[in-house]
Write a protein that holds these residues in place. Structure first.
Motif: not given
Length: 254
Positions: A121-129
């Motif tokens: 939620v905190n790393v992977k999601a912001p990267f791909f968003i």
């Protein structure tokens, strides 16, 4: 007022707390705001209604982050909403605010599941968003990542959460360099202890203890952090990129 007139913004995790305050503040400056929520549609709709009551424009969209298909679901809702309200899918401002938080777990007790979920939620999601959003963000756009003052102090019970926020700050640094040729600024904001409406903020002893951490001897309010975020979204911050803006109320002054 209206420093962001004609702009569009996505604020992830904006159904409450700092995210809600940021969505309201961006809309107050004239932006059309996409209010993202993971599960609480009613809370997100309340954010939209608060914005509209104030004369602003917003729409909500739901997508649980950190699960398969999350980015596709988020952008289907975002692009549909932008198209409906503006006739285009341009996104001027991205605020990566959504995060998996923790009440505190000793390093010896952290499970693999908790670790993976927090990083998802905190790393992977912001990267791909952000990766996906770059196809919608025009030159001169803004990316603002919400980190934490915990990246500057030791708190073993929040080690995994702090690690994720440290990773987010690294993303800020490298994307700032990468996107500078397009005039896109990328910055981090580091909140401290901020009253997000959680029940424990209503306990007098807890408030007193937390207040001591700030140089101002009080707990921060969501709108105080939101004002810092909005500043970075405006043209006034066009010469600031790759920065980590301390919004802890002086909690890191020692």
């Amino acid at each position: 007022m209206n420093k962001l007139s004609g702009k569009t913004a996505l604020v992830t995790g904006s159904s409450r707390g700092i995210g809600r305050a940021t969505a309201i503040a961006l809309a107050r400056e004239g932006a059309l705001v996409a209010v993202h929520y993971a599960r609480n549609q009613q809370a997100a709709q309340e954010t939209v209604e608060l914005i509209e009551k104030d004369g602003g424009r917003a729409f909500s969209l739901g997508a649980e982050l950190g699960v398969p298909g999350d980015i596709d679901q988020l952008f289907r809702g975002l692009e549909a909403g932008l198209k409906q309200h503006t006739g285009q899918t341009t996104l001027d401002i991205l605020v990566n605010n959504a995060a998996e938080t923790s009440t505190g777990t000793a390093p010896e007790e952290v499970s693999a599941e908790e670790f993976d979920k927090t990083f998802a939620v905190n790393v992977k999601a912001p990267f791909f968003i952000t990766q996906r959003a770059l196809g919608l963000i025009p030159d001169g756009g803004r990316v603002i990542n919400i980190s934490s003052g915990l990246t500057r102090v030791a708190n073993p019970a929040q080690s995994v959460y702090s690690m994720t926020k440290g990773a987010l700050e690294q993303l800020t640094l490298h994307l700032a360099r990468h996107l500078a040729p397009r005039g896109i600024t990328v910055n981090s904001v580091l909140p401290g202890i901020t009253d997000n409406g959680n029940a424990f903020f209503k306990i007098p002893e807890v408030r007193e203890q937390m207040s001591e951490l700030s140089a101002f001897k009080r707990i921060g309010e969501p709108d105080e952090v939101a004002d810092a975020i909005v500043f970075l979204a405006t043209d006034e911050a066009r010469w600031i990129t790759g920065a980590a803006l301390d919004a802890t109320g002086g909690s890191l002054l020692g």
